[in-house]
Design a protein around this motif. Sequence first.
Motif, short mmCIF file in Angstrom:
data_model
loop_
_atom_site.label_atom_id
_atom_site.label_comp_id
_atom_site.label_asym_id
_atom_site.label_seq_id
_atom_site.Cartn_x
_atom_site.Cartn_y
_atom_site.Cartn_z
N MET A 81 17.11 6.01 10.60
CA MET A 81 16.80 6.25 9.18
C MET A 81 17.16 5.01 8.35
SD MET A 81 15.53 7.81 6.69
CE MET A 81 15.02 9.32 7.44
N GLU A 82 18.35 4.43 8.56
CA GLU A 82 18.79 3.28 7.76
C GLU A 82 17.92 2.06 8.00
OE1 GLU A 82 22.89 2.49 8.65
OE2 GLU A 82 23.59 4.35 7.70
N GLU A 83 17.66 1.73 9.26
CA GLU A 83 16.95 0.50 9.57
C GLU A 83 15.44 0.64 9.48
OE1 GLU A 83 17.99 -1.69 13.06
OE2 GLU A 83 20.01 -2.06 12.33
N ALA A 84 14.90 1.82 9.83
CA ALA A 84 13.45 1.96 9.91
C ALA A 84 12.88 3.04 9.00
CB ALA A 84 13.04 2.24 11.35
N GLY A 85 13.74 3.80 8.32
CA GLY A 85 13.27 4.84 7.42
C GLY A 85 12.52 5.96 8.12
N ILE A 86 12.84 6.20 9.37
CA ILE A 86 12.14 7.22 10.16
C ILE A 86 13.12 8.32 10.56
CG2 ILE A 86 10.88 7.70 12.30
CD1 ILE A 86 9.90 4.80 12.25
N GLU A 87 12.73 9.55 10.32
CA GLU A 87 13.50 10.71 10.81
C GLU A 87 13.25 10.85 12.30
OE1 GLU A 87 15.50 12.86 9.24
OE2 GLU A 87 15.13 12.37 7.14
N ILE A 88 14.30 11.03 13.08
CA ILE A 88 14.15 11.20 14.53
C ILE A 88 13.20 12.35 14.85
CG2 ILE A 88 15.42 12.03 16.56
CD1 ILE A 88 15.64 9.06 16.16
N ALA A 89 13.24 13.40 14.07
CA ALA A 89 12.38 14.56 14.32
C ALA A 89 10.89 14.22 14.22
CB ALA A 89 12.72 15.69 13.35
N ALA A 90 10.56 13.11 13.55
CA ALA A 90 9.16 12.71 13.41
C ALA A 90 8.62 12.04 14.68
CB ALA A 90 8.99 11.76 12.23
N LEU A 91 9.52 11.56 15.54
CA LEU A 91 9.10 10.90 16.78
C LEU A 91 8.71 11.94 17.82
CD1 LEU A 91 11.95 8.26 17.10
CD2 LEU A 91 9.68 7.93 16.11
N SER A 92 7.72 11.61 18.62
CA SER A 92 7.39 12.49 19.74
C SER A 92 7.78 11.79 21.04
CB SER A 92 5.90 12.84 19.74
OG SER A 92 5.11 11.69 19.88
N ASP A 93 7.89 12.58 22.09
CA ASP A 93 8.21 12.06 23.43
C ASP A 93 9.46 11.18 23.45
OD1 ASP A 93 5.89 13.33 24.45
OD2 ASP A 93 4.67 11.63 23.81
N LEU A 94 10.50 11.58 22.70
CA LEU A 94 11.74 10.81 22.67
C LEU A 94 12.45 10.95 24.01
CD1 LEU A 94 13.56 9.05 20.85
CD2 LEU A 94 14.77 11.15 20.23
N VAL A 95 12.75 9.81 24.63
CA VAL A 95 13.38 9.78 25.95
C VAL A 95 14.58 8.86 25.91
CG1 VAL A 95 13.02 9.11 28.37
CG2 VAL A 95 11.16 10.16 27.09
N HIS A 96 15.66 9.27 26.58
CA HIS A 96 16.85 8.44 26.74
C HIS A 96 16.64 7.64 28.03
CE1 HIS A 96 21.56 8.36 26.69
NE2 HIS A 96 21.04 7.17 26.65
N ALA A 97 16.45 6.33 27.90
CA ALA A 97 16.19 5.45 29.04
C ALA A 97 17.51 4.96 29.63
CB ALA A 97 15.31 4.29 28.60
N SER A 98 17.42 4.11 30.62
CA SER A 98 18.62 3.56 31.26
C SER A 98 19.35 2.62 30.31
CB SER A 98 18.24 2.79 32.52
OG SER A 98 17.65 3.63 33.45
N PRO A 99 20.68 2.72 30.27
CA PRO A 99 21.46 1.82 29.42
C PRO A 99 21.54 0.42 30.03
CG PRO A 99 22.93 3.24 30.64
CD PRO A 99 21.53 3.68 30.97
N ILE A 100 21.87 -0.56 29.19
CA ILE A 100 22.14 -1.91 29.67
C ILE A 100 23.50 -2.34 29.12
CG2 ILE A 100 19.69 -2.53 29.82
CD1 ILE A 100 20.14 -4.30 27.32
N VAL A 101 24.12 -3.31 29.77
CA VAL A 101 25.37 -3.88 29.29
C VAL A 101 25.15 -5.37 29.10
CG1 VAL A 101 27.80 -4.32 29.79
CG2 VAL A 101 26.78 -2.12 30.44
N ILE A 102 25.50 -5.84 27.93
CA ILE A 102 25.35 -7.26 27.57
C ILE A 102 26.73 -7.89 27.48
CG2 ILE A 102 24.72 -8.81 25.67
CD1 ILE A 102 22.30 -7.73 27.05
N ARG A 103 26.85 -9.06 28.07
CA ARG A 103 28.07 -9.87 27.94
C ARG A 103 27.60 -11.29 27.67
NH1 ARG A 103 29.18 -6.29 32.08
NH2 ARG A 103 31.15 -5.18 31.88
N ARG A 104 27.90 -11.79 26.44
CA ARG A 104 27.44 -13.13 26.10
C ARG A 104 28.24 -13.68 24.92
NH1 ARG A 104 23.36 -13.67 21.72
NH2 ARG A 104 22.94 -11.62 20.86
N PRO A 105 28.34 -15.02 24.86
CA PRO A 105 28.98 -15.62 23.69
C PRO A 105 28.07 -15.48 22.46
CG PRO A 105 28.24 -17.32 25.23
CD PRO A 105 27.93 -16.00 25.86
N VAL A 106 28.68 -15.27 21.33
CA VAL A 106 27.99 -15.23 20.04
C VAL A 106 28.81 -16.06 19.06
CG1 VAL A 106 26.81 -13.01 20.39
CG2 VAL A 106 29.11 -13.05 19.41
#
Length: 177
Positions: A81-106
């Motif tokens: 909602m904050e970043e895209a102004g979209i209610e999650i309920a408006a999305l269809s076919d919402l799927v939880h995909a595989s997570p990733i882990v990032i390790r990097r200098p910033v």
Amino acid sequence: ELLAVVDDEGRTVGAIERGVVRVLGLATEAVHLVGVDPRGATWVQKRAATKSTDPGLWDTTMGGQVAAGERVGTTLMRETMEEAGIEIAALSDLVHASPIVIRRPVREGYMVERIEVFRGVVPDGIEPVNRDGEVERFERLDDRALIDRLAAGEFTLEATLILGAELERRGVVADRP
């Protein structure tokens, strides 16, 4: 703002002020949403130039950190909602995909982040609109344009990995040598 500090499996082990997480190299948790239109084009965002990490680079439809005491699903709803102004309920076919882990200098130190990835269909008639000032703009890219821009290095590392995995999942193959 306090962020959840997590272990490699995503279990919360503590909380710490957002401003020191990367200075200390502590592991946090985030969520990202890959939003596609009904024909398969992918909505992407250009990060605001004021972002401390990866300013001006392209990113997934939404990405945000999990606050201390907050569940991943709650973060997904809040950040979408904050970043895209979209209610999650408006999305269809919402799927939880595989997570990733990032390790990097910033710039601020070292990023260690477990990212829970979601994908969903943004219906016709709904276009992402930023509400928190963290996004410069959104674009909808077909697979060819997405591949070209990923290959050109225009995206954050996280988005490159997430979107590359999404293209692979859909069977899209780059015709590059």
